[in-house]
Scaffold this motif. Structure first.
Motif, PDB file in Angstrom:
ATOM      1  N   THR A   1       0.807  -1.222   0.000  1.00  0.00           N
ATOM      2  CA  THR A   1       0.000   0.000   0.000  1.00  0.00           C
ATOM      3  C   THR A   1       0.840   1.273   0.000  1.00  0.00           C
ATOM      4  OG1 THR A   1      -0.144   0.050   2.420  1.00  0.00           O
ATOM      5  CG2 THR A   1      -1.836  -1.189   1.242  1.00  0.00           C
ATOM      6  N   ALA A   2       2.142   1.153   0.097  1.00  0.00           N
ATOM      7  CA  ALA A   2       3.007   2.336   0.200  1.00  0.00           C
ATOM      8  C   ALA A   2       3.089   3.071  -1.133  1.00  0.00           C
ATOM      9  CB  ALA A   2       4.397   1.934   0.665  1.00  0.00           C
TER      10      ALA A   2
ATOM     11  N   ILE B   1      14.432  -4.089  -5.870  1.00  0.00           N
ATOM     12  CA  ILE B   1      14.391  -5.515  -5.556  1.00  0.00           C
ATOM     13  C   ILE B   1      13.000  -5.839  -5.024  1.00  0.00           C
ATOM     14  CG2 ILE B   1      15.417  -7.414  -4.235  1.00  0.00           C
ATOM     15  CD1 ILE B   1      17.895  -5.626  -3.849  1.00  0.00           C
ATOM     16  N   GLY B   2      12.439  -6.963  -5.479  1.00  0.00           N
ATOM     17  CA  GLY B   2      11.141  -7.396  -4.972  1.00  0.00           C
ATOM     18  C   GLY B   2      10.018  -7.084  -5.942  1.00  0.00           C
ATOM     19  N   ASP B   3       8.890  -6.620  -5.402  1.00  0.00           N
ATOM     20  CA  ASP B   3       7.717  -6.359  -6.236  1.00  0.00           C
ATOM     21  C   ASP B   3       7.971  -5.237  -7.235  1.00  0.00           C
ATOM     22  OD1 ASP B   3       6.145  -8.319  -5.058  1.00  0.00           O
ATOM     23  OD2 ASP B   3       5.277  -6.949  -3.583  1.00  0.00           O
ATOM     24  N   THR B   4       7.337  -5.352  -8.380  1.00  0.00           N
ATOM     25  CA  THR B   4       7.383  -4.318  -9.407  1.00  0.00           C
ATOM     26  C   THR B   4       6.621  -3.077  -8.937  1.00  0.00           C
ATOM     27  OG1 THR B   4       7.550  -5.943 -11.191  1.00  0.00           O
ATOM     28  CG2 THR B   4       6.670  -3.777 -11.783  1.00  0.00           C
ATOM     29  N   CYS B   5       7.120  -1.911  -9.331  1.00  0.00           N
ATOM     30  CA  CYS B   5       6.404  -0.663  -9.053  1.00  0.00           C
ATOM     31  C   CYS B   5       6.235   0.126 -10.334  1.00  0.00           C
ATOM     32  CB  CYS B   5       7.156   0.183  -8.021  1.00  0.00           C
ATOM     33  SG  CYS B   5       8.528   1.144  -8.710  1.00  0.00           S
ATOM     34  N   VAL B   6       5.332   1.084 -10.284  1.00  0.00           N
ATOM     35  CA  VAL B   6       5.234   2.113 -11.322  1.00  0.00           C
ATOM     36  C   VAL B   6       6.051   3.300 -10.842  1.00  0.00           C
ATOM     37  CG1 VAL B   6       3.718   3.669 -12.585  1.00  0.00           C
ATOM     38  CG2 VAL B   6       2.981   1.326 -12.092  1.00  0.00           C
ATOM     39  N   PHE B   7       7.080   3.638 -11.583  1.00  0.00           N
ATOM     40  CA  PHE B   7       7.951   4.763 -11.258  1.00  0.00           C
ATOM     41  C   PHE B   7       7.605   5.893 -12.203  1.00  0.00           C
ATOM     42  CE2 PHE B   7      12.225   6.875 -11.819  1.00  0.00           C
ATOM     43  CZ  PHE B   7      12.287   7.420 -10.552  1.00  0.00           C
TER      44      PHE B   7
ATOM     45  N   ASP C   1       5.696   7.094 -17.115  1.00  0.00           N
ATOM     46  CA  ASP C   1       5.579   5.993 -16.165  1.00  0.00           C
ATOM     47  C   ASP C   1       6.413   4.813 -16.651  1.00  0.00           C
ATOM     48  OD1 ASP C   1       3.957   7.408 -14.481  1.00  0.00           O
ATOM     49  OD2 ASP C   1       2.089   6.456 -15.131  1.00  0.00           O
ATOM     50  N   VAL C   2       7.264   4.319 -15.780  1.00  0.00           N
ATOM     51  CA  VAL C   2       8.170   3.224 -16.090  1.00  0.00           C
ATOM     52  C   VAL C   2       7.933   2.114 -15.091  1.00  0.00           C
ATOM     53  CG1 VAL C   2      10.593   2.566 -16.383  1.00  0.00           C
ATOM     54  CG2 VAL C   2       9.881   4.917 -16.870  1.00  0.00           C
ATOM     55  N   GLU C   3       7.849   0.877 -15.553  1.00  0.00           N
ATOM     56  CA  GLU C   3       7.772  -0.264 -14.649  1.00  0.00           C
ATOM     57  C   GLU C   3       9.185  -0.641 -14.211  1.00  0.00           C
ATOM     58  OE1 GLU C   3       5.695  -3.662 -16.097  1.00  0.00           O
ATOM     59  OE2 GLU C   3       3.738  -2.844 -15.542  1.00  0.00           O
ATOM     60  N   LEU C   4       9.421  -0.577 -12.907  1.00  0.00           N
ATOM     61  CA  LEU C   4      10.699  -1.021 -12.351  1.00  0.00           C
ATOM     62  C   LEU C   4      10.479  -2.357 -11.669  1.00  0.00           C
ATOM     63  CD1 LEU C   4      12.220   2.251 -10.825  1.00  0.00           C
ATOM     64  CD2 LEU C   4      12.565   1.264 -13.104  1.00  0.00           C
ATOM     65  N   ALA C   5      11.120  -3.383 -12.197  1.00  0.00           N
ATOM     66  CA  ALA C   5      10.992  -4.735 -11.668  1.00  0.00           C
ATOM     67  C   ALA C   5      12.224  -5.094 -10.848  1.00  0.00           C
ATOM     68  CB  ALA C   5      10.793  -5.729 -12.814  1.00  0.00           C
ATOM     69  N   SER C   6      12.167  -6.236 -10.221  1.00  0.00           N
ATOM     70  CA  SER C   6      13.275  -6.684  -9.384  1.00  0.00           C
ATOM     71  C   SER C   6      14.551  -6.824 -10.202  1.00  0.00           C
ATOM     72  CB  SER C   6      12.921  -8.028  -8.736  1.00  0.00           C
ATOM     73  OG  SER C   6      13.780  -8.332  -7.669  1.00  0.00           O
TER      74      SER C   6
ATOM     75  N   VAL D   1       6.463   7.299  -6.882  1.00  0.00           N
ATOM     76  CA  VAL D   1       5.992   5.924  -7.062  1.00  0.00           C
ATOM     77  C   VAL D   1       4.500   5.898  -6.732  1.00  0.00           C
ATOM     78  CG1 VAL D   1       6.191   3.521  -6.272  1.00  0.00           C
ATOM     79  CG2 VAL D   1       8.247   4.936  -6.508  1.00  0.00           C
ATOM     80  N   PRO D   2       3.624   5.961  -7.751  1.00  0.00           N
ATOM     81  CA  PRO D   2       2.187   5.972  -7.482  1.00  0.00           C
ATOM     82  C   PRO D   2       1.609   4.615  -7.100  1.00  0.00           C
ATOM     83  CG  PRO D   2       2.595   6.142  -9.842  1.00  0.00           C
ATOM     84  CD  PRO D   2       3.928   6.241  -9.168  1.00  0.00           C
ATOM     85  N   SER D   3       2.305   3.513  -7.418  1.00  0.00           N
ATOM     86  CA  SER D   3       1.745   2.210  -7.062  1.00  0.00           C
ATOM     87  C   SER D   3       2.828   1.138  -7.060  1.00  0.00           C
ATOM     88  CB  SER D   3       0.626   1.802  -8.033  1.00  0.00           C
ATOM     89  OG  SER D   3       1.133   1.621  -9.341  1.00  0.00           O
ATOM     90  N   VAL D   4       2.582   0.129  -6.214  1.00  0.00           N
ATOM     91  CA  VAL D   4       3.379  -1.094  -6.161  1.00  0.00           C
ATOM     92  C   VAL D   4       2.449  -2.247  -6.486  1.00  0.00           C
ATOM     93  CG1 VAL D   4       4.745  -2.610  -4.660  1.00  0.00           C
ATOM     94  CG2 VAL D   4       4.972  -0.126  -4.463  1.00  0.00           C
TER      95      VAL D   4
END
Length: 219
Positions: A125-126, A147-153, A167-172, A189-192
């Motif tokens: 939720t962060a 590292i870990g879950d993908t986020c929208v950066f 918006d870029v997807e940053l993955a582990s 970071v609007p979403s994880v």
């Protein structure tokens, strides 16, 4: 990261470079172990309190210099007054390798001397609002490792928090470096995306983000 389509490195803006899958699975696990050790203190992983009374949903621990809104110090005056952990030499070497990967040899990597790291942990939720890294005196690039879950950066512009942004997807394992004309760009970071971490990172959930900075500060 395995997927239907290969992910290619991309220049998101002048000086802002995304390199997918830069960290090997082994290096990711090593960083997770190190982050867990750093989070034990003497300054614990904490939600940063903002001057207006809000509290950041991301939890943070610092190395080298302790960041609090909106300054750096050698002691965590907003937490427990303890001295911040030293910035390890091996992490500086990793930062130089990251800059060389993003910009090429001769692109300033030899002179890159990060002396502060913010280690951020995002649960499902962060979020991180649009902001820019403005407390550093140095204009050297910022290195970001995921590292870990993908986020929208969300990577924006240098003028304000609004559009245009990308918006870029940053993955582990992904690397993102921003410097030069993009050094003071707003970003957030609007979403994880919970449950997207690959197996074998040593994390049971959430996202770790290590950002390395050269502060340009004395002492």
């Amino acid at each position: 990261m395995d997927g239907l389509f290969p992910r290619s490195r991309a220049v998101i803006a002048p000086g802002a470079v995304h390199v997918p899958d830069w960290l090997s699975p082994e290096r990711q696990r090593e960083l997770v172990v190190a982050c867990r050790e750093w989070a034990r203190g003497p300054v614990p992983l904490r939600h940063t309190a903002l001057p207006g009374g809000g509290v950041m949903s991301v939890r943070t621990v610092c190395l080298g210099w302790h960041w609090q809104p909106y300054r750096y110090a050698r002691t965590a005056d907003d937490v427990n007054g303890a001295p911040v952990l030293p910035f390890p030499g091996w992490l500086a070497e990793l930062g130089r390798a990251a800059v060389a990967e993003a910009y090429g040899r001769g692109g300033g990597s030899e002179a890159y001397a990060p002396d502060a790291a913010l280690v951020n942990f995002y649960d499902g939720t962060a979020r991180m609002g649009m902001h820019r890294d403005a407390e550093e005196r140095s204009e050297a690039p910022v290195v970001s490792l995921s590292i870990g879950d993908t986020c929208v950066f969300r990577f924006g512009n240098t003028e304000g928090r609004g559009r245009p942004w990308t918006d870029v997807e940053l993955a582990s394992g992904d690397l993102f470096v921003f410097g030069g004309p993009s050094r003071r760009a707003f970003h957030g970071v609007p979403s994880v995306r919970p449950g997207t971490a690959p197996p074998g990172t040593g994390m049971s959930g959430g996202r770790l983000n290590l950002t390395l900075r050269e502060t340009g500060l004395d002492g």
